[in-house]
Write an enzyme that holds these catalytic residues in place. Structure first.
Site, short mmCIF file in Angstrom:
data_model
loop_
_atom_site.label_atom_id
_atom_site.label_comp_id
_atom_site.label_asym_id
_atom_site.label_seq_id
_atom_site.Cartn_x
_atom_site.Cartn_y
_atom_site.Cartn_z
N ASP A 7 21.73 -36.97 78.62
CA ASP A 7 20.90 -37.01 79.82
C ASP A 7 20.14 -35.69 79.96
O ASP A 7 20.75 -34.63 80.08
CB ASP A 7 21.79 -37.25 81.04
CG ASP A 7 21.00 -37.63 82.27
OD1 ASP A 7 19.75 -37.61 82.21
OD2 ASP A 7 21.62 -37.95 83.30
N ASP A 8 18.82 -35.78 79.94
CA ASP A 8 17.95 -34.60 80.12
C ASP A 8 18.05 -33.58 78.97
O ASP A 8 17.95 -32.37 79.18
CB ASP A 8 18.23 -33.86 81.45
CG ASP A 8 17.93 -34.70 82.68
OD1 ASP A 8 17.57 -35.88 82.54
OD2 ASP A 8 18.03 -34.16 83.80
N CYS A 11 15.40 -40.83 84.46
CA CYS A 11 16.61 -41.60 84.12
C CYS A 11 16.54 -43.11 84.26
O CYS A 11 16.70 -43.84 83.28
CB CYS A 11 17.78 -41.11 84.95
SG CYS A 11 18.17 -39.38 84.71
N ARG A 65 16.60 -45.86 81.13
CA ARG A 65 17.81 -46.62 80.83
C ARG A 65 17.53 -48.12 80.84
O ARG A 65 18.11 -48.89 80.05
CB ARG A 65 18.93 -46.26 81.81
CG ARG A 65 19.53 -44.92 81.48
CD ARG A 65 20.09 -44.15 82.66
NE ARG A 65 20.02 -42.74 82.31
CZ ARG A 65 20.96 -42.09 81.63
NH1 ARG A 65 22.06 -42.69 81.27
NH2 ARG A 65 20.78 -40.83 81.32
N LYS A 103 27.15 -42.73 82.22
CA LYS A 103 26.18 -42.91 83.30
C LYS A 103 25.48 -44.26 83.16
O LYS A 103 24.96 -44.58 82.10
CB LYS A 103 25.15 -41.78 83.24
CG LYS A 103 24.03 -41.90 84.27
CD LYS A 103 23.19 -40.65 84.25
CE LYS A 103 21.96 -40.78 85.13
NZ LYS A 103 21.20 -39.52 85.19
N HIS A 148 23.26 -45.96 86.10
CA HIS A 148 21.99 -45.70 86.80
C HIS A 148 21.01 -46.88 86.78
O HIS A 148 19.79 -46.69 86.77
CB HIS A 148 21.31 -44.42 86.27
CG HIS A 148 20.66 -43.65 87.38
ND1 HIS A 148 19.98 -42.47 87.19
CD2 HIS A 148 20.56 -43.92 88.71
CE1 HIS A 148 19.50 -42.05 88.34
NE2 HIS A 148 19.84 -42.90 89.27
N SER A 187 23.48 -40.50 88.74
CA SER A 187 23.39 -39.11 88.28
C SER A 187 24.51 -38.26 88.87
O SER A 187 24.96 -38.49 90.00
CB SER A 187 22.04 -38.50 88.67
OG SER A 187 21.02 -39.20 88.01
N HIS A 189 22.51 -33.10 82.17
CA HIS A 189 21.83 -33.16 83.47
C HIS A 189 22.55 -32.19 84.40
O HIS A 189 23.77 -32.14 84.41
CB HIS A 189 21.94 -34.61 83.97
CG HIS A 189 21.21 -34.94 85.23
ND1 HIS A 189 21.55 -34.40 86.45
CD2 HIS A 189 20.17 -35.78 85.47
CE1 HIS A 189 20.74 -34.90 87.38
NE2 HIS A 189 19.89 -35.74 86.81
N ASP A 243 17.72 -39.70 77.31
CA ASP A 243 16.92 -40.55 78.21
C ASP A 243 15.56 -39.96 78.56
O ASP A 243 14.63 -40.67 78.88
CB ASP A 243 17.71 -40.85 79.48
CG ASP A 243 17.92 -39.61 80.35
OD1 ASP A 243 17.98 -38.48 79.82
OD2 ASP A 243 18.03 -39.77 81.58
N ASN A 244 15.48 -38.63 78.56
CA ASN A 244 14.21 -37.96 78.87
C ASN A 244 14.36 -36.48 78.54
O ASN A 244 15.45 -36.03 78.20
CB ASN A 244 13.80 -38.15 80.36
CG ASN A 244 14.89 -37.76 81.35
OD1 ASN A 244 15.52 -38.59 81.98
ND2 ASN A 244 15.13 -36.46 81.48
N LYS A 293 10.97 -33.06 81.47
CA LYS A 293 11.36 -34.24 82.27
C LYS A 293 10.34 -34.53 83.38
O LYS A 293 9.86 -33.61 84.04
CB LYS A 293 12.72 -33.95 82.91
CG LYS A 293 13.21 -35.00 83.90
CD LYS A 293 14.61 -34.66 84.39
CE LYS A 293 15.07 -35.65 85.45
NZ LYS A 293 16.49 -35.46 85.82
MG MG Z 1 17.75 -38.04 82.64
#
Ligand code: MG
Length: 472
Positions: free
Chosen positions: A42-43, A82, A86, A139, A141, A164, A241, A293-294, A314
């Site tokens: 994540d991130d 996010c 996803r 996660k 989300h 998150s 994240h 994811d980003n 992001k």
């Molecule tokens: Mg993310």
């Protein structure tokens, strides 16, 4: 019997034996379905792994995946934040189609009303149709209410925080202060996020200090428990994240600080998963993919990642927002090498469905393409384009190496306000991966062909009803 005749007989006998052996080998390989493990950070920034050039974060296990498998340098998330990202990885569709992208809210929150619509088909639902065991760890989300949870979206098992790790912040803590706070003063108890097993809350607040290792361990035990049947494990880490947490064994160990500690703990879990697959004799028929994811959440400075040579991070449609460091590992299946062709997380839906022998849904537009010729034979990737949406609006389009920006906009107070561009900004990502030199004036023909692509895309686009806007 003459010597020649004896030789001929021996040759015939050996040929029959080798034929039988060879065929048996083929049969046994063919009869073993391929397992799939997706590890989704994540991130995570493009520049945060050793194998993607990070000088101070140690990621030996991810580097091993790159060395033994494929390293993709032009691989994209389906969105720059996010929730829509996803939705994209699990449905193989641009989130604008499922309604999981919105111009009012960028992601889902703990008081959001909705989630992934029931009529969307997830990769887990696809694989269930041919008998896969399916687990979502980490996660989610895509909606925290029971009807939206993984267990109602094709996953047999769920263990994780459903959104998150910075949500459900305790009262009295000013979130904006977090941006300037020292790590020592940020505690896991400040975030009252729930940890679920299937649909039940088993811990609240979830102890985030140990969450990364617990997620990896859950993946390992699920694999061991289901080794005799095909499985799909979707391991979506809540980290890196912010807020960042690491367990005792990793805290204070990385030269890169807490962000590095977190990455090294994630990498350690990757190592455990690869080791388990090898020990259990599953490595030859399992494909593991690692991506994010980003891009990095840059305003968090040292607690955010790095996009390396890519611009911004992001929340933006610059390369740093959506291009992710991506690795495919599968000894005996994945043909090792560095792939500079384009790929996307949406392609996993199509690729894994095809490998598992599941038909691709025909009643809707699927944006994913089948990457297996590239994975298995290093043939050219069939993906030639990428659409960069922000909410429900196209901001940029990549066609081969050219990328045109129709709208640019920063995020979280960085990289400027919304700006429309006519003519669009044009970059050659081959020559100029950092998007520095606008060459629009020299290439009106390229802009014309990108406009045609957009017209074709829009002619088939049915926007889904906004699932993110409504909150309780
Ligand atoms: Mg993310």
């Amino acid at each position: 019997m003459t010597t020649t005749k004896a030789h001929r007989k021996l040759y015939f006998f050996v040929s029959i034996l080798s034929c039988l052996f060879f065929n048996n080998t083929l049969i046994s390989q063919d009869s073993k379905p391929t397992n799939f493990v997706i590890i989704f950070a994540d991130d995570l920034g493009y520049g945060d792994l050793g194998t993607f050039g990070n000088p101070t974060i140690k990621t030996p296990n991810l580097d091993k995946m790159a060395h033994e498998g494929q390293k993709w340098t032009n691989f994209y998330a389906g969105a720059s934040v996010c929730t829509p990202s996803r939705a994209a990885i699990l449905t193989g569709r641009l989130p604008v189609r499922s309604g999981m992208a919105s111009n009012k809210q960028r992601v889902l929150f703990p008081d959001s009303k909705y989630g992934l619509p029931a009529n969307e088909i997830t990769l887990a639902e696809q694989l269930k149709t041919v008998g896969y065991n399916t687990a979502c760890i980490g996660k989610w989300h895509l909606g925290h209410k029971k009807q939206y949870l993984p267990t109602n979206n094709g996953f047999d098992y769920y263990f994780g925080i459903p959104y998150s790790n910075d949500m459900d912040r305790i009262q009295g803590e000013e979130y904006k202060n977090y941006w300037e706070r020292s790590n020592d003063s940020i505690k896991t108890e400040h975030f009252n996020v729930p940890l679920l097993r299937n649909t039940e809350i088993i811990e609240r607040p979830a102890d985030q200090n140990s969450i990364t290792t617990r997620y990896s361990n859950e993946a390992v035990s699920y694999i061991k428990k289901h080794k005799n049947k095909p499985f799909f494990v979707y391991l979506a880490h809540n980290l890196p994240h912010v807020p960042l947490f690491a367990s005792k064994d990793f805290l204070g160990k990385s030269e890169r600080g807490l962000y590095g500690d977190v990455l090294e703990e994630i990498d350690n879990g990757v190592g455990k998963i690869l080791e388990t697959l090898q020990k259990e004799g599953l490595a030859e028929n399992t494909i593991v993919v690692f991506t994010s994811d980003n891009g990095p959440w840059l305003p968090f400075k040292l607690n955010g990642g790095s996009a390396g040579p890519l611009k911004a991070g992001k929340g933006t449609t610059w390369e740093g927002g959506m291009r992710e460091p991506t690795l495919f590992w599968g000894p005996g299946q994945i043909k090792p090498g560095t792939i500079m062709d384009i790929g996307s997380t949406m392609d996993l839906f199509t690729t894994f469905s095809k490998i598992a022998g599941v038909e691709i849904p025909k009643d809707r537009v699927i944006d994913g393409v089948d990457l297996s010729p590239t994975l298995f034979k290093r043939e050219e990737s069939p993906r030639k384009n990428m659409f960069y949406y922000r909410g429900t609006e196209i901001y940029a389009v990549r066609s081969e190496n050219y990328k045109a920006h129709f709208v640019t906009q920063g995020a979280y107070g960085q990289f400027g306000e919304r700006e429309e561009h006519d003519p669009p900004l044009l970059y050659n990502l081959g020559e100029d991966p950092s998007e520095q030199f606008n060459i629009a004036e020299k290439h009106p023909d390229v802009l014309e062909s990108i406009n045609e692509l957009i017209d074709q895309h829009r002619s088939k686009l049915i926007k889904g009803k906004d699932q993110l806007a409504d909150r309780e």
